[in-house]
Design an enzyme around this catalytic site. Structure first.
Site, PDB file in Angstrom:
ATOM      1  N   ASN A  45       0.843  -1.201   0.000  1.00  0.00           N
ATOM      2  CA  ASN A  45       0.000   0.000   0.000  1.00  0.00           C
ATOM      3  C   ASN A  45       0.879   1.253   0.000  1.00  0.00           C
ATOM      4  OD1 ASN A  45       0.623  -1.038   2.643  1.00  0.00           O
ATOM      5  ND2 ASN A  45      -0.842   0.360   3.575  1.00  0.00           N
ATOM      6  N   GLU A  47       0.592   5.202   0.811  1.00  0.00           N
ATOM      7  CA  GLU A  47      -0.269   6.217   1.417  1.00  0.00           C
ATOM      8  C   GLU A  47       0.162   7.624   1.017  1.00  0.00           C
ATOM      9  OE1 GLU A  47      -0.268   5.328   5.618  1.00  0.00           O
ATOM     10  OE2 GLU A  47      -1.602   3.599   5.282  1.00  0.00           O
ATOM     11  N   CYS A  56      -4.415   1.094  -1.970  1.00  0.00           N
ATOM     12  CA  CYS A  56      -4.256  -0.190  -1.290  1.00  0.00           C
ATOM     13  C   CYS A  56      -3.276  -1.096  -2.043  1.00  0.00           C
ATOM     14  CB  CYS A  56      -5.592  -0.909  -1.182  1.00  0.00           C
ATOM     15  SG  CYS A  56      -6.815  -0.055  -0.184  1.00  0.00           S
ATOM     16  N   GLU A  58      -3.486  -4.194  -2.913  1.00  0.00           N
ATOM     17  CA  GLU A  58      -4.026  -5.029  -3.995  1.00  0.00           C
ATOM     18  C   GLU A  58      -4.173  -4.242  -5.293  1.00  0.00           C
ATOM     19  OE1 GLU A  58      -5.175  -4.404  -0.900  1.00  0.00           O
ATOM     20  OE2 GLU A  58      -7.105  -5.398  -0.626  1.00  0.00           O
ATOM     21  N   CYS A  89     -11.374  -3.165   0.600  1.00  0.00           N
ATOM     22  CA  CYS A  89     -12.266  -2.002   0.581  1.00  0.00           C
ATOM     23  C   CYS A  89     -13.116  -2.001  -0.691  1.00  0.00           C
ATOM     24  CB  CYS A  89     -11.457  -0.714   0.700  1.00  0.00           C
ATOM     25  SG  CYS A  89     -10.676  -0.160  -0.836  1.00  0.00           S
ATOM     26  N   CYS A  92     -11.278  -1.451  -4.015  1.00  0.00           N
ATOM     27  CA  CYS A  92     -10.547  -2.641  -4.471  1.00  0.00           C
ATOM     28  C   CYS A  92     -11.499  -3.674  -5.050  1.00  0.00           C
ATOM     29  CB  CYS A  92      -9.728  -3.230  -3.335  1.00  0.00           C
ATOM     30  SG  CYS A  92      -8.267  -2.246  -2.955  1.00  0.00           S
TER      31      CYS A  92
HETATM   32  N1  THU Z   1      -5.138  -1.417   3.006  1.00  0.00           N
HETATM   33  C1  THU Z   1      -4.713  -2.194   1.960  1.00  0.00           C
HETATM   34  O1  THU Z   1      -3.703  -1.880   1.329  1.00  0.00           O
HETATM   35  N2  THU Z   1      -5.439  -3.293   1.639  1.00  0.00           N
HETATM   36  C2  THU Z   1      -6.510  -3.758   2.347  1.00  0.00           C
HETATM   37  O2  THU Z   1      -7.104  -4.772   1.986  1.00  0.00           O
HETATM   38  C3  THU Z   1      -6.931  -3.053   3.557  1.00  0.00           C
HETATM   39  C4  THU Z   1      -6.347  -1.704   3.752  1.00  0.00           C
HETATM   40  C5  THU Z   1      -4.343  -0.233   3.379  1.00  0.00           C
HETATM   41  C6  THU Z   1      -4.960   1.083   3.054  1.00  0.00           C
HETATM   42  C7  THU Z   1      -4.237   1.996   4.038  1.00  0.00           C
HETATM   43  O3  THU Z   1      -2.981   2.362   3.490  1.00  0.00           O
HETATM   44  C8  THU Z   1      -3.992   1.112   5.233  1.00  0.00           C
HETATM   45  O4  THU Z   1      -4.118  -0.232   4.760  1.00  0.00           O
HETATM   46  C9  THU Z   1      -4.940   1.325   6.373  1.00  0.00           C
HETATM   47  O5  THU Z   1      -6.251   1.164   6.003  1.00  0.00           O
END
Ligand code: THU
Length: 127
Positions: A45, A47, A56, A58, A89, A92
């Site tokens: 991920n 940010e 995210c 995925e 989410c 995704c």
């Molecule tokens: N996140 C993902 O990368 N994949 C998921 O399936 C759940 C959430 C990330 C998004 C954000 O950067 C952090 O996790 C917190 O939500």
């Protein structure tokens, strides 16, 4: 077609947690996509201070595959630092449904608990 090697894909997704840029949540997620050509694309991920611009793991892995010209996705594994498996989410789910229909989605907790699902199960009702 042979059953994909989910153990290898899971290992790639675990390793991809090191690629995460998650200074705001400290929640490092890893993902690995297996394409029909047999290539594995990884992603963590990524940010942003503007949190809605965060992507995210995925989607990073899946869009990396698409950006490299891949169009057939066989499986995607996602590892979250949680005691139970993750729940992707809505963004995704939408992107998986369009770009990776029919693939196997392997959701993994940090200690290796595993749930197999599909984009269609994650986002039903699309007709
Ligand atoms: N996140 C993902 O990368 N994949 C998921 O399936 C759940 C959430 C990330 C998004 C954000 O950067 C952090 O996790 C917190 O939500």
């Amino acid at each position: 077609m042979d059953q994909p090697d989910y153990a290898a894909l899971a290992a790639a997704a675990f390793a991809a947690r090191d690629l995460a840029y998650a200074p705001y949540s400290q929640f490092r997620v890893g993902a690995a996509v297996l394409t029909a050509s047999g290539t594995i694309f990884r992603g963590g991920n990524v940010e942003n201070r503007a949190l809605q611009a965060s992507v995210c793991a995925e989607r990073v892995a899946l869009l990396s595959a698409f950006a490299a010209g891949e169009r057939q996705i066989r499986a995607i594994a996602v590892v979250t630092p949680t005691p139970t498996v993750a729940s992707p989410c809505g963004f995704c789910r939408q992107v998986l449904r369009e770009l990776a229909p029919g693939c196997t989605v392997v959701l993994l907790s940090i200690d290796g608990k595993r749930r197999l699902t599909t984009p269609e199960d994650l986002l039903p009702g699309m007709g």
